[in-house]
Design a protein around this motif. Structure first.
Motif, PDB file in Angstrom:
ATOM      1  N   LYS A 210       0.829  -1.212   0.000  1.00  0.00           N
ATOM      2  CA  LYS A 210       0.000   0.000   0.000  1.00  0.00           C
ATOM      3  C   LYS A 210       0.862   1.259   0.000  1.00  0.00           C
ATOM      4  N   ALA A 211       1.903   1.226  -0.830  1.00  0.00           N
ATOM      5  CA  ALA A 211       2.850   2.337  -0.939  1.00  0.00           C
ATOM      6  C   ALA A 211       2.523   3.191  -2.157  1.00  0.00           C
ATOM      7  N   GLY A 212       2.943   4.434  -2.115  1.00  0.00           N
ATOM      8  CA  GLY A 212       2.819   5.310  -3.265  1.00  0.00           C
ATOM      9  C   GLY A 212       3.914   5.008  -4.267  1.00  0.00           C
ATOM     10  N   VAL A 213       3.661   5.382  -5.504  1.00  0.00           N
ATOM     11  CA  VAL A 213       4.647   5.205  -6.566  1.00  0.00           C
ATOM     12  C   VAL A 213       4.871   6.555  -7.234  1.00  0.00           C
ATOM     13  N   LEU A 214       6.110   7.010  -7.244  1.00  0.00           N
ATOM     14  CA  LEU A 214       6.496   8.253  -7.893  1.00  0.00           C
ATOM     15  C   LEU A 214       7.036   7.923  -9.278  1.00  0.00           C
TER      16      LEU A 214
ATOM     17  N   THR B 215       1.168   7.253  -8.266  1.00  0.00           N
ATOM     18  CA  THR B 215       0.390   8.177  -7.438  1.00  0.00           C
ATOM     19  C   THR B 215       0.918   9.602  -7.462  1.00  0.00           C
ATOM     20  N   GLU B 216       2.125   9.772  -7.973  1.00  0.00           N
ATOM     21  CA  GLU B 216       2.738  11.097  -7.999  1.00  0.00           C
ATOM     22  C   GLU B 216       3.632  11.185  -9.220  1.00  0.00           C
ATOM     23  N   GLY B 217       3.607  12.342  -9.870  1.00  0.00           N
ATOM     24  CA  GLY B 217       4.453  12.542 -11.036  1.00  0.00           C
ATOM     25  C   GLY B 217       3.675  13.150 -12.183  1.00  0.00           C
TER      26      GLY B 217
END
Length: 179
Positions: A32-36, A67-69
């Motif tokens: 359940k981690a974010g991915v940049l 999730t970010e970028g």
């Protein structure tokens, strides 16, 4: 927790890139981690807009989300490119120079691979034409981390990597500095 995928728009993505991205994405989903999505674009000599577009196309096609970028090439150019951070990289290079942590090197890659480079002891001026800058890695420097598959890891940095490039011969920051 956050991880990242970091393609480079200096060539088309290949199967190895996609497998690495998919593996990273799966691990992030499990934890359940974010991915940049961090696109490394400081290799300005090999950068091509088509390679950048292909990154987004492949990620969409293979369902690799983040999730970010940047959302697309235009968003990348406007807000996410490493080019926006060039003044910060130059500031870091100057700090390294003033602290004595770097040295100039004119050796070829072949000389460096054969460990025939003696530039650390030559004390060449940092503004030597055609020279790159290397970070001095003291003997005995150890790096440790816990790998999810292999467990605790400990490596002697200088013996494994040697002194590594922080400023390329063309004056641009290296991957190791920018990333």
């Amino acid at each position: 927790m956050k991880t990242r995928i970091a393609p480079t728009p200096s060539g088309y993505l290949h199967l190895g890139n996609l497998l690495s991205f998919a593996y990273t994405w799966l691990l992030a989903q499990q934890r359940k981690a974010g991915v940049l999505l961090r696109i490394d674009d400081i290799d300005n000599d090999r950068f091509r807009p088509a390679y950048l577009e292909y990154i987004f196309s492949c990620l969409r096609q293979y369902g690799i989300s983040y999730t970010e970028g940047p959302q697309d090439a235009a968003d990348f150019a406007a807000r996410w490119s490493q080019q926006h951070r060039l003044p910060r990289y130059q500031q870091l290079l100057q700090q390294l120079a003033h602290s004595g942590h770097v040295f100039a090197c004119r050796c070829s890659r072949q000389q460096q691979l054969q460990q025939a480079c003696q530039c650390e002891t030559l004390n060449l001026p940092l503004d030597t034409p055609g020279a790159l800058w290397k970070l001095r890695v003291p003997l005995g420097t150890m790096v440790s981390w816990t790998d999810a598959l292999l467990g605790p890891q400990l490596i002697p940095l200088r013996q494994t990597m040697g002194h590594f490039v922080v400023k390329r011969k063309n004056g641009w920051p290296s991957y190791q500095l920018a990333s």
